[in-house]
Scaffold this motif. Structure first.
Motif, mmCIF file in Angstrom:
data_model
loop_
_atom_site.group_PDB
_atom_site.id
_atom_site.type_symbol
_atom_site.label_atom_id
_atom_site.label_comp_id
_atom_site.label_asym_id
_atom_site.label_seq_id
_atom_site.Cartn_x
_atom_site.Cartn_y
_atom_site.Cartn_z
ATOM 1 N N UNK A 12 54.319 54.695 28.597
ATOM 2 C CA UNK A 12 55.889 54.672 28.390
ATOM 3 C C UNK A 12 57.387 55.555 29.249
ATOM 4 N N UNK A 13 58.149 54.623 29.280
ATOM 5 C CA UNK A 13 59.423 54.400 30.714
ATOM 6 C C UNK A 13 60.054 54.985 29.994
ATOM 7 N N UNK A 14 59.885 55.156 28.826
ATOM 8 C CA UNK A 14 61.096 55.447 27.829
ATOM 9 C C UNK A 14 62.333 56.878 28.911
ATOM 10 N N UNK A 15 61.615 57.204 30.028
ATOM 11 C CA UNK A 15 62.005 58.887 30.535
ATOM 12 C C UNK A 15 61.727 58.084 32.069
ATOM 13 N N UNK A 16 61.543 56.590 32.193
ATOM 14 C CA UNK A 16 61.521 56.283 33.519
ATOM 15 C C UNK A 16 62.395 55.244 33.540
ATOM 16 N N UNK A 45 67.749 47.332 26.811
ATOM 17 C CA UNK A 45 67.810 47.319 25.715
ATOM 18 C C UNK A 45 67.282 48.785 26.108
ATOM 19 N N UNK A 46 67.038 50.207 24.906
ATOM 20 C CA UNK A 46 66.605 51.268 25.134
ATOM 21 C C UNK A 46 65.486 51.301 26.168
ATOM 22 N N UNK A 47 65.358 52.002 26.879
ATOM 23 C CA UNK A 47 64.291 51.749 28.404
ATOM 24 C C UNK A 47 62.836 52.243 26.947
ATOM 25 N N UNK A 163 78.337 43.226 10.662
ATOM 26 C CA UNK A 163 79.463 43.646 10.427
ATOM 27 C C UNK A 163 79.800 44.703 11.561
ATOM 28 N N UNK A 164 78.756 45.585 12.890
ATOM 29 C CA UNK A 164 79.901 45.816 14.026
ATOM 30 C C UNK A 164 80.401 45.131 14.421
ATOM 31 N N UNK A 165 81.222 45.957 14.729
ATOM 32 C CA UNK A 165 82.840 46.375 15.292
ATOM 33 C C UNK A 165 82.998 45.269 17.035
ATOM 34 N N UNK A 166 81.883 45.676 17.729
ATOM 35 C CA UNK A 166 81.629 44.831 18.618
ATOM 36 C C UNK A 166 80.160 45.079 19.565
ATOM 37 N N UNK A 167 79.625 44.593 21.251
ATOM 38 C CA UNK A 167 77.941 45.145 21.402
ATOM 39 C C UNK A 167 77.472 46.467 21.595
ATOM 40 N N UNK A 168 78.194 46.893 21.718
ATOM 41 C CA UNK A 168 78.056 47.958 22.391
ATOM 42 C C UNK A 168 76.908 49.433 20.589
ATOM 43 N N UNK A 169 78.257 48.838 19.325
ATOM 44 C CA UNK A 169 77.269 48.809 17.989
ATOM 45 C C UNK A 169 76.095 48.276 17.967
ATOM 46 N N UNK A 170 75.752 46.815 18.236
ATOM 47 C CA UNK A 170 75.278 45.686 17.622
ATOM 48 C C UNK A 170 74.135 46.001 18.308
ATOM 49 N N UNK A 171 74.394 46.803 19.835
ATOM 50 C CA UNK A 171 72.554 47.031 20.504
ATOM 51 C C UNK A 171 72.471 48.363 19.656
ATOM 52 N N UNK A 172 73.074 49.446 19.676
ATOM 53 C CA UNK A 172 72.894 49.794 18.766
ATOM 54 C C UNK A 172 72.141 49.710 17.354
ATOM 55 N N UNK A 174 70.179 47.627 16.753
ATOM 56 C CA UNK A 174 68.539 46.779 17.568
ATOM 57 C C UNK A 174 68.198 48.181 17.807
ATOM 58 N N UNK A 175 68.195 48.546 18.521
ATOM 59 C CA UNK A 175 67.601 49.686 19.347
ATOM 60 C C UNK A 175 66.512 50.440 17.594
ATOM 61 N N UNK A 176 67.569 50.639 16.968
ATOM 62 C CA UNK A 176 67.150 51.738 16.117
ATOM 63 C C UNK A 176 65.916 50.820 15.320
ATOM 64 N N UNK A 177 66.816 49.694 14.962
ATOM 65 C CA UNK A 177 65.257 48.736 14.544
ATOM 66 C C UNK A 177 63.875 48.513 15.373
ATOM 67 N N UNK A 178 64.416 48.366 15.952
ATOM 68 C CA UNK A 178 62.849 48.637 16.888
ATOM 69 C C UNK A 178 62.363 49.493 17.387
ATOM 70 N N UNK A 179 63.011 50.410 17.947
ATOM 71 C CA UNK A 179 62.316 51.770 18.070
ATOM 72 C C UNK A 179 60.853 52.299 17.011
ATOM 73 N N UNK A 180 61.648 52.126 15.895
ATOM 74 C CA UNK A 180 61.417 53.105 14.637
ATOM 75 C C UNK A 180 59.563 51.547 14.392
ATOM 76 N N UNK A 181 59.704 51.057 14.717
ATOM 77 C CA UNK A 181 58.565 50.264 15.188
ATOM 78 C C UNK A 181 57.984 49.880 15.994
ATOM 79 N N UNK A 182 58.156 50.658 17.259
ATOM 80 C CA UNK A 182 57.434 50.025 18.121
ATOM 81 C C UNK A 182 55.420 51.510 18.749
ATOM 82 N N UNK A 183 54.964 49.869 18.666
ATOM 83 C CA UNK A 183 53.365 50.183 18.821
ATOM 84 C C UNK A 183 53.356 50.911 20.728
ATOM 85 N N UNK A 184 52.291 51.125 20.254
ATOM 86 C CA UNK A 184 51.633 52.205 21.117
ATOM 87 C C UNK A 184 51.062 51.092 22.569
#
Length: 297
Positions: A12-16, A45-47, A163-172, A174-184
């Motif tokens: 996992x590269x979350x801290x790398x 995207x989130x690391x 409905x997000x105001x800007x791309x920073x919010x859109x990235x947030x 997407x990160x939230x949706x995909x991180x909760x589905x992250x596989x091994x």
């Protein structure tokens, strides 16, 4: 040469640090023309998603009434999720829509009218299959609804993104949706990424046999990995990267001798290179070079 074995960090590269790129520069055809009509952007995207995702991307346009523009792209061997809005239908779907674009083996262009926007998720080659477990061949040269993959979460993703105001919010979002589905992490997918990283990093690799030898695996092993995760073979992926190189060099005015360019990128002769280039770009490299020169003058 880049070491194939060490090209992709393990675990996992979350801290790398971000992994090496699995994309070649470019992809937008005749960028000097296209930038007159569209505005593009790219965000990391989130690391924690880095093993599977290349980046998030955006395209925006606002064309005068009664005008249109065909935006042409030489696609990478990747699957993309796209939250699309604006004048429709597009890709056979009414707008707005949350869509999954499979690997595109042919030419790709989108007719744009009025005002619109796309927020995209670009997966690494094979990353979507490793992330979802789906057979990539079922998506090759197809566009399907994201709901077919993510179920009810797709509608929420579409609504929150639009409905997000800007791309920073859109990235947030997407990160939230995909991180909760992250596989091994899948070791076989890691092996695939190593070979793709080598293809991207070293333009001197122009055959599957060279890539296999460089990575210390058999050609049949590469074939199986690409069939399992990417949906197209390593020969096709390697050629697509070299076509991306060719288009970029022509656009930048750094390919005055097309015969030399063809040889450097692994084609046996200029005629085969011209045929392969024209099949996906829509014109032979000589005509493309002339159009690029006119656009930059």
């Amino acid at each position: 040469m880049t070491s194939c074995t060490n090209a992709t960090p393990r675990g996992d590269t979350a801290q790398g640090s971000p992994r090496p790129s699995t994309s070649r520069p470019g992809g937008i055809l005749q960028p000097a023309v296209q930038q007159r009509y569209v505005t593009t952007g790219r965000t990391a995207a989130d690391l924690g998603l880095d093993p599977w995702l290349e980046w998030y991307w955006t395209v925006r346009w606002d064309l005068p009434a009664g005008t249109s523009y065909d935006a042409a792209v030489l696609t990478h061997p990747s699957v993309n999720i796209a939250i699309e809005s604006g004048h429709g239908p597009r890709h056979g779907f009414a707008m707005p829509a949350a869509l999954v674009h499979g690997v595109v083996t042919r030419g790709f262009s989108v007719g744009l009218q009025g005002e619109g926007r796309v927020f995209g998720v670009k997966f690494r080659p094979g990353g979507f299959s490793a992330f979802t477990g789906l057979d990539p061949a079922d998506l090759t040269d197809r566009v399907v609804r994201l709901a077919d993959v993510f179920g009810d979460a797709a509608a929420r993703f579409q609504a929150d993104t639009l409905s997000a105001d800007d791309d920073t919010d859109r990235v947030a979002v997407a990160d939230a949706l995909l991180l909760e589905r992250r596989p091994e992490i899948d070791p076989r997918y890691e092996q695939l990424l190593s070979s793709i990283t080598a293809m991207v990093a070293d333009r001197r690799l122009t055959s599957v046999e060279q890539v296999a030898e460089h990575c210390g695996v058999g050609s049949r092993t590469l074939q199986r990995l690409f069939r399992r995760y990417v949906g197209v073979g390593p020969k096709w992926v390697l050629q697509r990267y070299r076509l991306l190189d060719a288009a970029r060099l022509i656009d930048e005015g750094r390919a005055p001798d097309l015969a030399v360019l063809a040889a450097e990128l692994g084609w046996y002769d200029q005629s085969h290179f011209s045929r392969d280039f024209a099949q996906v770009v829509g014109m032979p490299p000589g005509a493309y070079a002339a159009a690029a020169a006119r656009a930059s003058s």
